[in-house]
Design an enzyme around this catalytic site. Sequence first.
Site, mmCIF file in Angstrom:
data_model
loop_
_atom_site.group_PDB
_atom_site.id
_atom_site.type_symbol
_atom_site.label_atom_id
_atom_site.label_comp_id
_atom_site.label_asym_id
_atom_site.label_seq_id
_atom_site.Cartn_x
_atom_site.Cartn_y
_atom_site.Cartn_z
ATOM 1 N N GLU A 246 10.236 2.671 10.369
ATOM 2 C CA GLU A 246 11.150 3.794 10.141
ATOM 3 C C GLU A 246 10.296 5.053 10.201
ATOM 4 O OE1 GLU A 246 14.274 3.908 10.155
ATOM 5 O OE2 GLU A 246 14.718 1.780 9.922
ATOM 6 N N LYS B 22 0.847 -1.197 0.000
ATOM 7 C CA LYS B 22 0.000 0.000 0.000
ATOM 8 C C LYS B 22 0.888 1.255 0.000
ATOM 9 C CE LYS B 22 -2.180 3.358 2.550
ATOM 10 N NZ LYS B 22 -1.930 4.195 1.408
ATOM 11 N N GLU C 126 9.339 17.264 14.565
ATOM 12 C CA GLU C 126 9.640 17.152 13.137
ATOM 13 C C GLU C 126 8.666 18.014 12.333
ATOM 14 O OE1 GLU C 126 8.800 13.515 10.894
ATOM 15 O OE2 GLU C 126 10.879 13.630 10.244
ATOM 16 N N CYS D 34 13.447 12.254 5.754
ATOM 17 C CA CYS D 34 13.531 11.886 7.179
ATOM 18 C C CYS D 34 14.946 12.100 7.694
ATOM 19 C CB CYS D 34 13.092 10.451 7.364
ATOM 20 S SG CYS D 34 13.826 9.357 6.179
HETATM 21 P P1 NDP Z 1 2.002 8.816 7.441
HETATM 22 O O1 NDP Z 1 2.298 8.082 8.693
HETATM 23 O O2 NDP Z 1 0.862 9.729 7.438
HETATM 24 O O3 NDP Z 1 1.735 7.791 6.261
HETATM 25 C C1 NDP Z 1 2.600 6.731 5.990
HETATM 26 C C2 NDP Z 1 1.803 5.614 5.371
HETATM 27 O O4 NDP Z 1 0.918 5.079 6.355
HETATM 28 C C3 NDP Z 1 0.947 6.077 4.205
HETATM 29 O O5 NDP Z 1 0.935 5.077 3.220
HETATM 30 C C4 NDP Z 1 -0.423 6.212 4.851
HETATM 31 O O6 NDP Z 1 -1.467 6.118 3.935
HETATM 32 C C5 NDP Z 1 -0.394 5.040 5.804
HETATM 33 N N1 NDP Z 1 -1.413 5.096 6.862
HETATM 34 C C6 NDP Z 1 -2.086 6.169 7.323
HETATM 35 N N2 NDP Z 1 -2.963 5.794 8.289
HETATM 36 C C7 NDP Z 1 -2.842 4.454 8.439
HETATM 37 C C8 NDP Z 1 -3.467 3.474 9.269
HETATM 38 N N3 NDP Z 1 -4.419 3.793 10.147
HETATM 39 N N4 NDP Z 1 -3.088 2.201 9.148
HETATM 40 C C9 NDP Z 1 -2.129 1.849 8.288
HETATM 41 N N5 NDP Z 1 -1.515 2.713 7.439
HETATM 42 C C10 NDP Z 1 -1.855 4.009 7.526
HETATM 43 O O7 NDP Z 1 3.344 9.531 6.987
HETATM 44 P P2 NDP Z 1 3.565 10.414 5.672
HETATM 45 O O8 NDP Z 1 3.190 9.710 4.425
HETATM 46 O O9 NDP Z 1 2.949 11.730 5.976
HETATM 47 O O10 NDP Z 1 5.155 10.498 5.622
HETATM 48 C C11 NDP Z 1 5.864 11.467 6.264
HETATM 49 C C12 NDP Z 1 6.496 10.902 7.517
HETATM 50 O O11 NDP Z 1 7.293 9.774 7.206
HETATM 51 C C13 NDP Z 1 7.440 11.866 8.171
HETATM 52 O O12 NDP Z 1 7.175 11.939 9.548
HETATM 53 C C14 NDP Z 1 8.830 11.279 7.930
HETATM 54 O O13 NDP Z 1 9.797 11.574 8.864
HETATM 55 C C15 NDP Z 1 8.550 9.841 7.869
HETATM 56 N N6 NDP Z 1 9.557 9.173 7.058
HETATM 57 C C16 NDP Z 1 10.502 8.410 7.669
HETATM 58 C C17 NDP Z 1 11.501 7.801 6.957
HETATM 59 C C18 NDP Z 1 12.492 6.916 7.640
HETATM 60 O O14 NDP Z 1 13.073 6.083 6.968
HETATM 61 N N7 NDP Z 1 12.708 7.039 8.921
HETATM 62 C C19 NDP Z 1 11.604 7.964 5.515
HETATM 63 C C20 NDP Z 1 10.537 8.745 4.945
HETATM 64 C C21 NDP Z 1 9.562 9.325 5.710
HETATM 65 P P3 NDP Z 1 -2.100 7.438 3.257
HETATM 66 O O15 NDP Z 1 -0.979 8.325 2.903
HETATM 67 O O16 NDP Z 1 -2.792 6.932 2.069
HETATM 68 O O17 NDP Z 1 -2.986 8.006 4.276
#
Ligand code: NDP
Length: 477
Positions: A246, A171, A379, A280
């Site tokens: 992550e 997903k 962040e 990130c």
């Molecule tokens: P989110 O946590 O909002 O989303 C991440 C994924 O989780 C998306 O695919 C999202 O779907 C999905 N998701 C949302 N709600 C649920 C749920 N209830 N159950 C399961 N899956 C769910 O993060 P962002 O996409 O906004 O990404 C940004 C964040 O990611 C930042 O905080 C960043 O630091 C972190 N990040 C960390 C990295 C690392 O390696 N440490 C690398 C890259 C980013 P949908 O978007 O469709 O809602």
Amino acid sequence: MTIYQNLIAGEWVGSDATKNINPSDTNEVVGLYADGTAEDTRNAIAAAKAAFPAWSRSGIWERHVILKKAGDEIMARKDELGALLAREEGKTLPEAIGETIRASQIFEFFAGEALRLAGEVIPSVRPNIGVEITRDPLGVIGIITPWNFPIAIPAWKIAPALCYGNTIVFKPAELVPGCSWAIVDILHRAGLPKGVLNLVMGKGSLVGQAMLDSPDVTGITFTGSTGTGRRVASASIEHNRKFQLEMGGKNPMVVLDDADLAVAVEAAANSGFFSTGQRCTASSRLIVTEGIHDKFVAALTEKLKTLVVDNAMKTGTHIGPVVDEKQLKTDTDYIEIGRKEGAKLAFGGELITRETPGFYLQPTLFTEATNQMRISREEIFGPVVSLIRVKDYEEALATANDTPFGLSAGIATTSLKHATHFKRNSEAGMVMVNLPTAGVDFHVPFGGRKGSSYGPREQGKYAAEFYTSVKTAYTLA
Ligand code: NDP
């Protein structure tokens, strides 16, 4: 307009779709992508479960060939896929092509790893008994990815999952389905058997949640925010499922008096502001010692004046738009918070209008920040950086480590003593000396500590720790 559909049990399905909008030009619809449901997700999980026995026993040559074909096709189409990435996420075209090349390299790496799967044969402490240690695939892996690396993160999760014999329900983030669809299409055409890789695009609250709720998902690998990561963790513990998280960062870059000024400014500008600060591993805290502070602020400000913020597809753009309106609001809210907290706005802070309508924000630098301010602790995930003045190396190290996160940390110094001490004593999972905190190799472990990560490292041969389960077998000779 064509609807890019979900792939479930080897069939392209789905008629409801969501628009994928270009953040550099909100008039442009990049494509229509299927809007999956909880039921689609359950069907995908069932397909992955049914495909697992055969795929887990597939030959390593078959896995090698498929992964290699995928890597080769991604490389051959790097300009086209890079353009798709730049249009859906907003990073500049050169950054997007670079990320696409990296995705190809990751597939090539795991194509090689598939041929190197090995175990250990060890003598028993008891006579006439042999011991074998092998790695079994986990089963059905749920892959949940964020929007900021639309092709590299899916690649670094899908490639090892397949290499080690797992089946997948994937997903991607709803904001950036295009590159994910392209990778899945490439792997499907490369010859993956039906049900081995299933794609369910759609909302996290529906598709992601259905994955968390299923007892048939045996492992979840997640990259995203801390809040969603916590949900993945608690749901996974309930199902006795292996998981890997992550999450966020608030990565420090220390600049010492003895730093090479040009090196320090390049590293800070790159890791603080490139990719619109939406990495990130971005350096969102610059921790600068007194002796170089004023010179460094002046040089970094001069550098920021030269950076062009514009449409990601335009030649000469250094910084593309923020990914969407919601993230832009988060960024501008934090800029207001920084002002109210008493930090000095040394550069930027304003929205910008360009030829095409998009979410353009100036790179923003706060000086005279403290490490206790919200802009230094939370962040932001945008082009907003806090600069904190400290007395000496000891205070710099203590400040760098004083954070709930621990993904990446950097130091700019010409002192071997301080560089060595920092590498040993930084509490981050990745440490950079005279380099940006962002920008890592694809064949070595990636991951952090404290609130940034949980579970085994990703990438390189360390990926096996998550995607396999170790078995110890004893045989009487
Ligand atoms: P989110 O946590 O909002 O989303 C991440 C994924 O989780 C998306 O695919 C999202 O779907 C999905 N998701 C949302 N709600 C649920 C749920 N209830 N159950 C399961 N899956 C769910 O993060 P962002 O996409 O906004 O990404 C940004 C964040 O990611 C930042 O905080 C960043 O630091 C972190 N990040 C960390 C990295 C690392 O390696 N440490 C690398 C890259 C980013 P949908 O978007 O469709 O809602």
